[in-house]
Design a protein around this motif. Sequence first.
Motif, short mmCIF file in Angstrom:
data_model
loop_
_atom_site.label_atom_id
_atom_site.label_comp_id
_atom_site.label_asym_id
_atom_site.label_seq_id
_atom_site.Cartn_x
_atom_site.Cartn_y
_atom_site.Cartn_z
N UNK A 1 54.34 64.41 10.48
CA UNK A 1 53.97 65.51 10.36
C UNK A 1 54.58 66.51 9.50
N UNK A 2 53.88 67.89 9.39
CA UNK A 2 54.60 69.06 8.74
C UNK A 2 54.56 69.45 7.42
N UNK A 3 53.52 68.45 6.50
CA UNK A 3 52.95 68.66 5.51
C UNK A 3 52.34 69.86 5.26
N UNK A 4 52.08 70.28 4.19
CA UNK A 4 51.18 71.57 3.79
C UNK A 4 51.21 72.03 2.25
N UNK A 5 50.82 73.12 2.26
CA UNK A 5 51.00 73.74 0.88
C UNK A 5 51.84 74.81 1.02
N UNK A 6 52.66 75.11 -0.35
CA UNK A 6 53.82 75.94 -0.28
C UNK A 6 53.83 76.31 -1.71
N UNK B 1 59.60 73.56 3.33
CA UNK B 1 59.02 72.68 4.57
C UNK B 1 59.92 71.82 5.16
N UNK B 2 59.53 71.49 6.45
CA UNK B 2 60.45 70.56 7.13
C UNK B 2 59.13 69.52 7.77
N UNK C 1 63.90 63.66 10.52
CA UNK C 1 63.36 65.17 9.80
C UNK C 1 63.94 65.04 8.20
N UNK C 2 63.03 65.79 7.49
CA UNK C 2 63.19 65.86 5.96
C UNK C 2 63.16 67.41 5.65
N UNK C 3 64.29 68.32 5.83
CA UNK C 3 63.97 69.59 5.49
C UNK C 3 64.10 69.81 3.71
N UNK C 4 63.31 70.21 3.31
CA UNK C 4 63.06 70.38 1.89
C UNK C 4 63.07 71.88 1.54
N UNK C 5 64.09 72.46 0.75
CA UNK C 5 64.08 73.60 0.16
C UNK C 5 63.78 73.63 -1.23
N UNK C 6 63.64 75.02 -1.89
CA UNK C 6 63.50 75.14 -3.12
C UNK C 6 62.43 74.23 -3.80
N UNK C 7 61.35 74.18 -3.28
CA UNK C 7 60.47 72.89 -3.52
C UNK C 7 59.89 73.40 -5.11
N UNK C 8 59.75 72.43 -5.84
CA UNK C 8 58.85 72.29 -7.10
C UNK C 8 57.67 71.76 -7.09
#
Length: 121
Positions: free
Chosen positions: A6-11, A17-18, A79-86
């Motif tokens: 879970x945790x997906x979405x639009x950014x 997102x995590x 968990x998968x913490x995702x930063x600076x998404x492209x």
Amino acid sequence: VQLQASGGGEVQPGGSLTLSCVVFGFTLDDYAVGWFRQAPGKDREFVAGFSRSGGITNYADSVKGRFTISRENAENTVYLQMKNLKPEDTAVYYCVAGLFGGSPPTGANYWGQGTLVTVSS
């Protein structure tokens, strides 16, 4: 063996997102666990993962320095913490268990249902 992500979405690009993955039917010490993703029109690719013991982490070159995999053994959660998404991170992300194929892993024995991450302005 079940994995529920879970945790997906639009950014927007540059956002964060995590993702979370709760596993059922086994503990995180039973299998090497991690994440794969599949972008539209592309093959599935490895993103990040733990060794079976949890002592070693492995990342795809494309996400190094931006994504962090972590786990909470007591809660059977990865968990998968995702930063600076492209925009190129846009994909369905799959939580997996039983990684195989070396470094980086090429597959896994067990797959969750996937959660969509869309990076768009």
